[in-house]
Design a protein around this motif. Structure first.
Motif, PDB file in Angstrom:
ATOM      1  N   LYS A 130       2.581 -10.099   8.031  1.00 51.64           N
ATOM      2  CA  LYS A 130       1.042 -10.647   6.771  1.00 51.64           C
ATOM      3  C   LYS A 130       0.374 -11.338   7.586  1.00 51.64           C
ATOM      4  O   LYS A 130      -0.097 -11.745   8.189  1.00 51.64           O
ATOM      5  CB  LYS A 130       1.967 -11.710   5.978  1.00 51.64           C
ATOM      6  CG  LYS A 130       3.096 -13.477   6.943  1.00 51.64           C
ATOM      7  CD  LYS A 130       3.365 -14.198   5.771  1.00 51.64           C
ATOM      8  CE  LYS A 130       3.915 -15.547   6.824  1.00 51.64           C
ATOM      9  NZ  LYS A 130       4.680 -16.455   5.934  1.00 51.64           N
ATOM     10  N   SER A 131      -0.649 -12.161   7.365  1.00 44.19           N
ATOM     11  CA  SER A 131      -2.144 -12.234   7.507  1.00 44.19           C
ATOM     12  C   SER A 131      -2.286 -13.441   6.421  1.00 44.19           C
ATOM     13  O   SER A 131      -2.365 -13.807   5.244  1.00 44.19           O
ATOM     14  CB  SER A 131      -2.687 -11.616   8.051  1.00 44.19           C
ATOM     15  OG  SER A 131      -3.666 -11.142   7.265  1.00 44.19           O
ATOM     16  N   THR A 132      -3.087 -14.102   6.635  1.00 46.95           N
ATOM     17  CA  THR A 132      -4.042 -15.779   5.874  1.00 46.95           C
ATOM     18  C   THR A 132      -5.442 -15.288   6.863  1.00 46.95           C
ATOM     19  O   THR A 132      -5.363 -15.479   8.353  1.00 46.95           O
ATOM     20  CB  THR A 132      -3.541 -16.941   6.507  1.00 46.95           C
ATOM     21  OG1 THR A 132      -2.023 -16.806   5.864  1.00 46.95           O
ATOM     22  CG2 THR A 132      -4.080 -18.356   5.571  1.00 46.95           C
ATOM     23  N   GLU A 133      -6.658 -15.170   6.197  1.00 43.71           N
ATOM     24  CA  GLU A 133      -8.102 -16.038   6.686  1.00 43.71           C
ATOM     25  C   GLU A 133      -8.863 -16.649   5.569  1.00 43.71           C
ATOM     26  O   GLU A 133      -8.940 -16.035   4.655  1.00 43.71           O
ATOM     27  CB  GLU A 133      -8.276 -14.214   7.316  1.00 43.71           C
ATOM     28  CG  GLU A 133      -8.891 -13.538   5.992  1.00 43.71           C
ATOM     29  CD  GLU A 133      -9.332 -12.499   6.297  1.00 43.71           C
ATOM     30  OE1 GLU A 133     -10.611 -11.980   7.433  1.00 43.71           O
ATOM     31  OE2 GLU A 133      -9.218 -11.194   5.957  1.00 43.71           O
ATOM     32  N   ILE A 134      -9.625 -17.083   6.567  1.00 44.31           N
ATOM     33  CA  ILE A 134     -11.138 -17.103   5.905  1.00 44.31           C
ATOM     34  C   ILE A 134     -12.191 -16.603   6.149  1.00 44.31           C
ATOM     35  O   ILE A 134     -12.260 -16.459   7.047  1.00 44.31           O
ATOM     36  CB  ILE A 134     -11.098 -18.726   6.231  1.00 44.31           C
ATOM     37  CG1 ILE A 134     -11.512 -19.113   8.489  1.00 44.31           C
ATOM     38  CG2 ILE A 134     -10.526 -20.159   5.995  1.00 44.31           C
ATOM     39  CD1 ILE A 134     -11.855 -20.024   8.210  1.00 44.31           C
ATOM     40  N   PHE A 135     -13.072 -16.689   5.576  1.00 43.63           N
ATOM     41  CA  PHE A 135     -14.188 -15.681   5.339  1.00 43.63           C
ATOM     42  C   PHE A 135     -15.754 -16.333   4.481  1.00 43.63           C
ATOM     43  O   PHE A 135     -15.254 -17.304   4.129  1.00 43.63           O
ATOM     44  CB  PHE A 135     -14.036 -14.286   5.072  1.00 43.63           C
ATOM     45  CG  PHE A 135     -13.627 -14.398   3.436  1.00 43.63           C
ATOM     46  CD1 PHE A 135     -14.320 -14.224   2.701  1.00 43.63           C
ATOM     47  CD2 PHE A 135     -12.467 -14.147   3.034  1.00 43.63           C
ATOM     48  CE1 PHE A 135     -14.292 -14.282   1.253  1.00 43.63           C
ATOM     49  CE2 PHE A 135     -11.892 -14.299   1.801  1.00 43.63           C
ATOM     50  CZ  PHE A 135     -13.232 -13.919   0.390  1.00 43.63           C
ATOM     51  N   GLY A 136     -16.781 -15.599   5.183  1.00 43.29           N
ATOM     52  CA  GLY A 136     -17.775 -16.091   4.795  1.00 43.29           C
ATOM     53  C   GLY A 136     -18.475 -14.920   4.327  1.00 43.29           C
ATOM     54  O   GLY A 136     -18.572 -13.876   5.327  1.00 43.29           O
ATOM     55  N   THR A 137     -19.745 -14.265   2.880  1.00 41.88           N
ATOM     56  CA  THR A 137     -19.861 -13.692   2.776  1.00 41.88           C
ATOM     57  C   THR A 137     -21.085 -13.960   2.030  1.00 41.88           C
ATOM     58  O   THR A 137     -21.940 -14.856   1.806  1.00 41.88           O
ATOM     59  CB  THR A 137     -18.923 -12.726   1.007  1.00 41.88           C
ATOM     60  OG1 THR A 137     -17.624 -12.368   1.447  1.00 41.88           O
ATOM     61  CG2 THR A 137     -19.797 -11.834   0.709  1.00 41.88           C
ATOM     62  N   TYR A 138     -22.421 -12.471   2.764  1.00 41.08           N
ATOM     63  CA  TYR A 138     -23.701 -12.325   2.082  1.00 41.08           C
ATOM     64  C   TYR A 138     -23.587 -11.288   1.604  1.00 41.08           C
ATOM     65  O   TYR A 138     -23.727  -9.962   1.976  1.00 41.08           O
ATOM     66  CB  TYR A 138     -24.220 -12.617   3.838  1.00 41.08           C
ATOM     67  CG  TYR A 138     -26.108 -12.108   3.633  1.00 41.08           C
ATOM     68  CD1 TYR A 138     -26.477 -13.197   3.355  1.00 41.08           C
ATOM     69  CD2 TYR A 138     -26.417 -10.888   3.584  1.00 41.08           C
ATOM     70  CE1 TYR A 138     -27.952 -12.681   2.591  1.00 41.08           C
ATOM     71  CE2 TYR A 138     -27.836 -11.141   3.148  1.00 41.08           C
ATOM     72  CZ  TYR A 138     -28.331 -11.743   2.592  1.00 41.08           C
ATOM     73  OH  TYR A 138     -29.998 -11.559   2.914  1.00 41.08           O
ATOM     74  N   HIS A 139     -24.437 -11.469   0.460  1.00 42.60           N
ATOM     75  CA  HIS A 139     -24.906 -10.312  -0.149  1.00 42.60           C
ATOM     76  C   HIS A 139     -26.269 -10.161  -0.600  1.00 42.60           C
ATOM     77  O   HIS A 139     -26.511 -10.957  -0.563  1.00 42.60           O
ATOM     78  CB  HIS A 139     -24.687 -10.676  -2.188  1.00 42.60           C
ATOM     79  CG  HIS A 139     -23.054 -11.063  -2.289  1.00 42.60           C
ATOM     80  ND1 HIS A 139     -22.033 -10.486  -2.863  1.00 42.60           N
ATOM     81  CD2 HIS A 139     -21.926 -12.136  -2.260  1.00 42.60           C
ATOM     82  CE1 HIS A 139     -21.063 -10.600  -3.047  1.00 42.60           C
ATOM     83  NE2 HIS A 139     -21.400 -11.924  -2.427  1.00 42.60           N
TER      84      HIS A 139
END
Length: 156
Positions: A55-64
């Protein structure tokens, strides 16, 4: 080629504005031996040297970056964005926990005011601990994601 891995995930996203977003993703992995892995075990009683993900958990940032629209008919339009996501988190492996990084490229479609779908390619990077030593893991995967938008989903 000896292990077949499937990933199921749930994602929460917050869109800061029309270009930027942040999010949290939790993934569960399912791992099974392939026919080649089963044959190796049957013939030689050997299992693949694999530090598989659980299993894994992550935070992320997205650029459209790119925005567009498709006219379905004279009264219906589907909006879309091309996006790039960078993430970091932890992955639980058979050997223990490791830090993970990810990069993700895809297209998001905004359907009506409250529905979305994403089609993308994601690559996860982490270090595995195997019997033969440590190894860099590069797990590339294609995915389809469906979502519900809780706020106003209007595009101009």
């Amino acid at each position: 080629s000896h292990m077949d891995t499937k990933q199921f995930f749930a994602t929460a996203r917050y869109h800061i504005d029309s270009k930027w977003g942040i999010g949290l993703r939790h993934s569960q992995y399912s791992n099974q031996l392939t026919s080649a892995g089963n044959q190796l075990f049957k013939d030689s009683q050997l299992l693949p040297d694999s530090d598989y993900a659980i299993k894994s958990t992550e935070i992320f940032g997205t650029y459209h970056g790119l925005y567009g629209k498709l006219r379905v008919n004279t009264e219906q339009v589907v909006y879309f964005d091309q996006y790039m996501t960078l993430g970091a988190g932890d992955v639980e492996l058979a050997s223990g926990t490791a830090k993970t990084m990810s990069v993700d490229l895809g297209v998001a479609f905004w359907i009506g005011k409250h529905m979305s779908s994403r089609f993308g390619i994601k690559n996860e990077f982490y270090i595995q601990k195997k019997i033969s030593g440590t190894a860099d893991a590069y797990n590339a995967m294609g995915y389809i994601e469906f979502g519900y938008l809780f706020g106003e989903g209007n595009r101009g």
